[in-house]
Design a protein around this motif. Structure first.
Motif, PDB file in Angstrom:
ATOM      1  N   THR A  51     -12.812  30.623  25.494  1.00 52.05           N
ATOM      2  CA  THR A  51     -11.868  30.808  24.395  1.00 52.05           C
ATOM      3  C   THR A  51     -11.965  32.218  23.828  1.00 52.05           C
ATOM      4  O   THR A  51     -10.946  32.862  23.546  1.00 52.05           O
ATOM      5  N   GLN A  52     -13.173  32.723  23.693  1.00 57.98           N
ATOM      6  CA  GLN A  52     -13.358  34.077  23.179  1.00 57.98           C
ATOM      7  C   GLN A  52     -12.749  35.111  24.122  1.00 57.98           C
ATOM      8  O   GLN A  52     -12.042  36.028  23.687  1.00 57.98           O
ATOM      9  N   ILE A  53     -12.992  34.947  25.419  1.00 59.54           N
ATOM     10  CA  ILE A  53     -12.447  35.885  26.413  1.00 59.54           C
ATOM     11  C   ILE A  53     -10.925  35.846  26.411  1.00 59.54           C
ATOM     12  O   ILE A  53     -10.251  36.893  26.411  1.00 59.54           O
ATOM     13  N   ILE A  54     -10.380  34.657  26.398  1.00 54.54           N
ATOM     14  CA  ILE A  54      -8.924  34.488  26.461  1.00 54.54           C
ATOM     15  C   ILE A  54      -8.254  35.032  25.204  1.00 54.54           C
ATOM     16  O   ILE A  54      -7.216  35.720  25.269  1.00 54.54           O
ATOM     17  N   HIS A  55      -8.820  34.764  24.049  1.00 54.10           N
ATOM     18  CA  HIS A  55      -8.235  35.254  22.796  1.00 54.10           C
ATOM     19  C   HIS A  55      -8.340  36.773  22.687  1.00 54.10           C
ATOM     20  O   HIS A  55      -7.430  37.426  22.155  1.00 54.10           O
ATOM     21  N   GLU A  56      -9.415  37.330  23.162  1.00 55.69           N
ATOM     22  CA  GLU A  56      -9.549  38.790  23.139  1.00 55.69           C
ATOM     23  C   GLU A  56      -8.487  39.466  23.998  1.00 55.69           C
ATOM     24  O   GLU A  56      -8.079  40.606  23.716  1.00 55.69           O
ATOM     25  N   LEU A  84     -14.663  21.261  19.084  1.00 55.86           N
ATOM     26  CA  LEU A  84     -13.479  22.065  19.398  1.00 55.86           C
ATOM     27  C   LEU A  84     -12.889  22.677  18.127  1.00 55.86           C
ATOM     28  O   LEU A  84     -12.393  23.812  18.146  1.00 55.86           O
ATOM     29  N   GLN A  85     -12.935  21.938  17.036  1.00 55.38           N
ATOM     30  CA  GLN A  85     -12.427  22.451  15.770  1.00 55.38           C
ATOM     31  C   GLN A  85     -13.159  23.737  15.378  1.00 55.38           C
ATOM     32  O   GLN A  85     -12.553  24.685  14.861  1.00 55.38           O
ATOM     33  N   GLN A  86     -14.447  23.792  15.647  1.00 57.28           N
ATOM     34  CA  GLN A  86     -15.226  24.984  15.331  1.00 57.28           C
ATOM     35  C   GLN A  86     -14.910  26.137  16.287  1.00 57.28           C
ATOM     36  O   GLN A  86     -14.946  27.303  15.898  1.00 57.28           O
ATOM     37  N   ILE A  87     -14.596  25.798  17.540  1.00 55.88           N
ATOM     38  CA  ILE A  87     -14.300  26.825  18.548  1.00 55.88           C
ATOM     39  C   ILE A  87     -12.914  27.419  18.333  1.00 55.88           C
ATOM     40  O   ILE A  87     -12.716  28.630  18.451  1.00 55.88           O
ATOM     41  N   GLY A  88     -11.911  26.559  18.061  1.00 51.57           N
ATOM     42  CA  GLY A  88     -10.576  27.042  17.757  1.00 51.57           C
ATOM     43  C   GLY A  88      -9.662  27.346  18.920  1.00 51.57           C
ATOM     44  O   GLY A  88      -9.029  28.409  18.937  1.00 51.57           O
ATOM     45  N   PRO A  89      -9.556  26.461  19.921  1.00 51.35           N
ATOM     46  CA  PRO A  89      -8.553  26.669  20.973  1.00 51.35           C
ATOM     47  C   PRO A  89      -7.147  26.543  20.391  1.00 51.35           C
ATOM     48  O   PRO A  89      -6.963  26.105  19.258  1.00 51.35           O
ATOM     49  N   ASP A  90      -6.154  26.918  21.187  1.00 53.58           N
ATOM     50  CA  ASP A  90      -4.777  26.941  20.697  1.00 53.58           C
ATOM     51  C   ASP A  90      -4.109  25.573  20.737  1.00 53.58           C
ATOM     52  O   ASP A  90      -3.084  25.367  20.077  1.00 53.58           O
ATOM     53  N   ALA A  91      -4.652  24.642  21.514  1.00 58.06           N
ATOM     54  CA  ALA A  91      -4.090  23.284  21.548  1.00 58.06           C
ATOM     55  C   ALA A  91      -5.069  22.343  22.236  1.00 58.06           C
ATOM     56  O   ALA A  91      -5.945  22.774  22.999  1.00 58.06           O
ATOM     57  N   ILE A  92      -4.887  21.058  21.960  1.00 48.87           N
ATOM     58  CA  ILE A  92      -5.598  19.983  22.642  1.00 48.87           C
ATOM     59  C   ILE A  92      -4.566  19.135  23.372  1.00 48.87           C
ATOM     60  O   ILE A  92      -3.564  18.723  22.782  1.00 48.87           O
ATOM     61  N   LEU A  93      -4.788  18.906  24.666  1.00 44.26           N
ATOM     62  CA  LEU A  93      -3.916  18.027  25.434  1.00 44.26           C
ATOM     63  C   LEU A  93      -4.406  16.590  25.299  1.00 44.26           C
ATOM     64  O   LEU A  93      -5.598  16.320  25.480  1.00 44.26           O
ATOM     65  N   ILE A 110      -6.240  21.636  15.062  1.00 49.87           N
ATOM     66  CA  ILE A 110      -5.783  22.236  16.316  1.00 49.87           C
ATOM     67  C   ILE A 110      -4.469  21.576  16.738  1.00 49.87           C
ATOM     68  O   ILE A 110      -4.360  20.339  16.725  1.00 49.87           O
ATOM     69  N   PRO A 111      -3.444  22.344  17.105  1.00 53.89           N
ATOM     70  CA  PRO A 111      -2.176  21.758  17.562  1.00 53.89           C
ATOM     71  C   PRO A 111      -2.374  20.843  18.769  1.00 53.89           C
ATOM     72  O   PRO A 111      -3.340  20.994  19.533  1.00 53.89           O
TER      73      PRO A 111
END
Length: 310
Positions: A51-56, A84-93, A110-111
């Protein structure tokens, strides 16, 4: 018109970096305990790193929680969602309403993307789940082009369509492979599941070979052909489909990266230079994919041009 998102399924952390260079916009990751038929296995720590790599890189990451959750797995699901709430991805499937219930109970912000795999087949369903918190619907692969366009036209929410890769035909929660080998008096370690690329069901009557593997979610059987729509994207572009997915399950990292770069070229040609520019290169792009396609995985257009019988 806005460019559709190019969504891919990485197999590892280093692979994510390659796919970013290849032009991917978003990534589906997770672990098999919570998500179905993932190309790669990502522990919670790897989800955090990814998530960090992708968001950067200015891209998006979606974590798959679309498995079926019986009561014995709910506690683990709750804890996973809190992490996951702490990590903060852009969505949960999600597909199982248990995820929606847990999200509400624990205040997860999370959306959500609604992904029931095979049952997202009409715009009423899309709007129903959208009104209950899902900002996107992942459509079933067994839909024709006309059905997809009708759903997009009448939906109030984002629509995701798979344009490349395998289609799962059958899933059973039972360990069918393990039971079969036990019946034959043989031993098969479950680790053989998707790492073993040579496991097929052979239908001699149709002369088809169906890839099959077993994991924590049971047994999965796939279609004999791979979807490839790189030369059939114009109507998706015109309709404003929000996300185009490349599913890389059972493929190599090199294959997924190459296919991603070719779809990137197709999308950019259409939206940066116009439809004529896309038309000029689409056949060449298809031939490049065909040249690297595994011999046992013929390409076709899936259900896009099938006639629907009611």
């Amino acid at each position: 018109m806005k460019k559709p998102e190019l969504l891919v399924t990485p197999k590892s952390i280093p692979h994510i970096k390659e796919l970013i260079e290849a032009g991917a916009d978003a990534f589906v990751i997770g672990e098999q305990k919570f998500g179905l038929r993932l190309a790669g296995e990502f522990s919670i720590d790897e989800v955090k790193e990814a998530t960090q790599i992708i968001h950067e890189a200015g891209k998006k990451v979606y974590v798959s929680c679309n498995a079926l959750f019986h009561n014995d797995r709910i506690d683990a699901l709750d804890e996973y969602l809190k992490q996951l709430q702490q990590i903060g991805p852009d969505a949960i499937l999600f597909g199982d309403p248990a995820v929606l219930m847990s999200v509400r109970e624990f205040g997860i912000t999370i959306p959500l993307h609604w992904n029931p795999e095979t049952t997202a087949t009409n715009w009423f369903q899309v709007n129903y789940w959208g009104e209950r918190g899902a900002k996107r619907a992942v459509l079933a692969r067994e839909l024709s082009l006309d059905e997809i366009l009708e759903i997009k036209e009448n939906s109030k929410y984002e629509i995701e369509v798979q344009v490349h890769g395998m289609t799962c035909m059958f899933q059973s929660k039972r360990k069918l492979l393990g039971n079969y080998f036990l019946y034959r008096g043989e031993v098969m370690e479950i680790e053989n599941r998707k790492e073993n690329k040579n496991m097929f069901l052979h239908d001699k009557e149709r002369n088809n070979k169906y890839p099959i593997y077993e994991d924590l979610n049971g047994t999965h059987i796939f279609s004999p052909n791979d979807i490839c729509l790189i030369d059939e994207l114009t109507e998706f572009f015109e309709a404003g489909i929000d996300s185009l997915k490349i599913d890389g399950i059972l493929q190599t990292e090199e294959y997924i990266t190459t296919v991603t770069s070719l779809y990137r070229q197709a999308i950019d040609a259409y939206f940066d230079k116009g439809e004529d520019a896309y038309d000029e290169i689409k056949d060449e792009l298809f031939e490049k994919i065909k040249a690297i396609q595994p011999p046992l995985r013929p390409l076709d257009t899936g259900f896009i041009y099938k006639e629907t019988v009611y």
